[in-house]
Design a protein around this motif. Structure first.
Motif, PDB file in Angstrom:
ATOM      1  N   PRO A 119       0.833  -1.211   0.000  1.00 33.95           N
ATOM      2  CA  PRO A 119       0.000   0.000   0.000  1.00 33.95           C
ATOM      3  C   PRO A 119       0.866   1.258   0.000  1.00 33.95           C
ATOM      4  N   ASP A 120       0.349   2.306  -0.624  1.00 34.47           N
ATOM      5  CA  ASP A 120       1.070   3.576  -0.582  1.00 34.47           C
ATOM      6  C   ASP A 120       0.636   4.350   0.662  1.00 34.47           C
ATOM      7  N   VAL A 121       1.213   5.504   0.853  1.00 36.91           N
ATOM      8  CA  VAL A 121       0.967   6.284   2.062  1.00 36.91           C
ATOM      9  C   VAL A 121      -0.507   6.662   2.185  1.00 36.91           C
ATOM     10  N   SER A 122      -1.131   7.039   1.084  1.00 39.83           N
ATOM     11  CA  SER A 122      -2.535   7.458   1.154  1.00 39.83           C
ATOM     12  C   SER A 122      -3.446   6.295   1.533  1.00 39.83           C
ATOM     13  N   GLN A 123      -3.146   5.083   1.069  1.00 38.75           N
ATOM     14  CA  GLN A 123      -3.955   3.922   1.439  1.00 38.75           C
ATOM     15  C   GLN A 123      -3.806   3.606   2.932  1.00 38.75           C
ATOM     16  N   VAL A 124      -2.586   3.672   3.439  1.00 40.42           N
ATOM     17  CA  VAL A 124      -2.360   3.420   4.860  1.00 40.42           C
ATOM     18  C   VAL A 124      -3.056   4.483   5.697  1.00 40.42           C
ATOM     19  N   ALA A 125      -2.938   5.747   5.294  1.00 42.34           N
ATOM     20  CA  ALA A 125      -3.588   6.837   6.031  1.00 42.34           C
ATOM     21  C   ALA A 125      -5.101   6.650   6.036  1.00 42.34           C
ATOM     22  N   TYR A 126      -5.660   6.263   4.901  1.00 43.97           N
ATOM     23  CA  TYR A 126      -7.104   6.025   4.823  1.00 43.97           C
ATOM     24  C   TYR A 126      -7.512   4.897   5.773  1.00 43.97           C
ATOM     25  N   ASN A 127      -6.753   3.815   5.791  1.00 43.23           N
ATOM     26  CA  ASN A 127      -7.083   2.681   6.660  1.00 43.23           C
ATOM     27  C   ASN A 127      -6.949   3.039   8.141  1.00 43.23           C
ATOM     28  N   ILE A 128      -5.931   3.836   8.486  1.00 39.83           N
ATOM     29  CA  ILE A 128      -5.793   4.285   9.873  1.00 39.83           C
ATOM     30  C   ILE A 128      -6.982   5.152  10.257  1.00 39.83           C
ATOM     31  N   HIS A 129      -7.377   6.047   9.363  1.00 39.17           N
ATOM     32  CA  HIS A 129      -8.553   6.895   9.615  1.00 39.17           C
ATOM     33  C   HIS A 129      -9.800   6.022   9.799  1.00 39.17           C
ATOM     34  N   HIS A 130      -9.939   5.018   8.961  1.00 38.77           N
ATOM     35  CA  HIS A 130     -11.089   4.102   9.048  1.00 38.77           C
ATOM     36  C   HIS A 130     -11.093   3.374  10.399  1.00 38.77           C
ATOM     37  N   MET A 131      -9.921   2.885  10.831  1.00 37.71           N
ATOM     38  CA  MET A 131      -9.841   2.181  12.114  1.00 37.71           C
ATOM     39  C   MET A 131     -10.182   3.118  13.273  1.00 37.71           C
ATOM     40  N   THR A 132      -9.704   4.353  13.203  1.00 33.89           N
ATOM     41  CA  THR A 132      -9.973   5.336  14.256  1.00 33.89           C
ATOM     42  C   THR A 132     -11.461   5.645  14.331  1.00 33.89           C
ATOM     43  N   GLN A 133     -12.080   5.838  13.199  1.00 38.43           N
ATOM     44  CA  GLN A 133     -13.517   6.128  13.170  1.00 38.43           C
ATOM     45  C   GLN A 133     -14.326   4.952  13.701  1.00 38.43           C
ATOM     46  N   ARG A 134     -13.927   3.753  13.347  1.00 36.82           N
ATOM     47  CA  ARG A 134     -14.628   2.555  13.802  1.00 36.82           C
ATOM     48  C   ARG A 134     -14.564   2.439  15.323  1.00 36.82           C
ATOM     49  N   ARG A 135     -13.394   2.725  15.899  1.00 38.04           N
ATOM     50  CA  ARG A 135     -13.257   2.682  17.370  1.00 38.04           C
ATOM     51  C   ARG A 135     -14.095   3.766  18.037  1.00 38.04           C
ATOM     52  N   ALA A 136     -14.109   4.966  17.446  1.00 42.14           N
ATOM     53  CA  ALA A 136     -14.897   6.060  18.016  1.00 42.14           C
ATOM     54  C   ALA A 136     -16.375   5.716  17.997  1.00 42.14           C
ATOM     55  N   LEU A 137     -16.841   5.124  16.904  1.00 40.09           N
ATOM     56  CA  LEU A 137     -18.257   4.726  16.811  1.00 40.09           C
ATOM     57  C   LEU A 137     -18.575   3.629  17.818  1.00 40.09           C
ATOM     58  N   LYS A 138     -17.660   2.684  17.990  1.00 41.05           N
ATOM     59  CA  LYS A 138     -17.877   1.596  18.946  1.00 41.05           C
ATOM     60  C   LYS A 138     -17.970   2.151  20.361  1.00 41.05           C
ATOM     61  N   ARG A 139     -17.072   3.090  20.719  1.00 42.33           N
ATOM     62  CA  ARG A 139     -17.117   3.695  22.057  1.00 42.33           C
ATOM     63  C   ARG A 139     -18.405   4.480  22.264  1.00 42.33           C
ATOM     64  N   SER A 140     -18.839   5.183  21.241  1.00 45.45           N
ATOM     65  CA  SER A 140     -20.091   5.961  21.349  1.00 45.45           C
ATOM     66  C   SER A 140     -21.267   5.029  21.552  1.00 45.45           C
ATOM     67  N   ALA A 141     -21.304   3.933  20.803  1.00 48.84           N
ATOM     68  CA  ALA A 141     -22.403   2.978  20.951  1.00 48.84           C
ATOM     69  C   ALA A 141     -22.398   2.343  22.330  1.00 48.84           C
TER      70      ALA A 141
END
Length: 148
Positions: A119-141
């Protein structure tokens, strides 16, 4: 019967593992702790074993070289880490310093990347952002569920 040496080795490795992965419920508060004393003795013993095997040119008497080097490196550095951190902190639980958290993080990143081997840098950054958002949503729920 030649099982005594093997049993001693297994018990020694279990003790080593329990020391280097100590949990917060059993922290170390002093360099005089019996676990550090044992780890120092273990380090000296494993180093002597390696030197003896090399001197005799009997590699079969020694465990796999990467395992031996890993034990020597980890034991020595855990002693140094304890010494340094105990100067700044009242208690240390080295189980929190294992690489399990990093392995889980990068495992999740690889999983999100699916079949992309490089993966290039943008793909890794996108996946990290996705993981962060998923954790934030899980904590909110969880917060919403727990407040009901």
């Amino acid at each position: 019967m030649g099982y005594e040496g093997t049993a001693d080795f297994v018990l020694m490795m279990e003790r080593w593992f329990n020391i280097v992965t100590c949990k917060i419920t059993y922290p170390n508060a002093s360099m005089d702790d019996e676990r550090i004393t044992w780890l120092r003795e273990f380090f000296a013993k494993i180093l002597a074993w390696k030197r003896d095997s090399e001197r005799r040119k009997e590699p079969k008497r020694m465990m796999a070289t990467p395992t031996m080097e890993g034990l020597i490196f980890t034991s020595n550095n855990m002693i140094g880490l304890w010494d340094r951190l105990l100067k700044e902190m009242p208690r240390i639980a080295l189980g929190t310093f294992t690489q399990d958290v990093l392995e889980a993080f990068f495992g999740n990143l690889r999983q999100l990347g699916r079949r992309c081997q490089n993966p290039d840098v943008s793909q890794v950054a996108y996946n990290i952002h996705h993981m962060t958002q998923r954790r934030a949503l899980k904590r909110s729920a969880e917060a919403i569920i727990n407040n009901k």
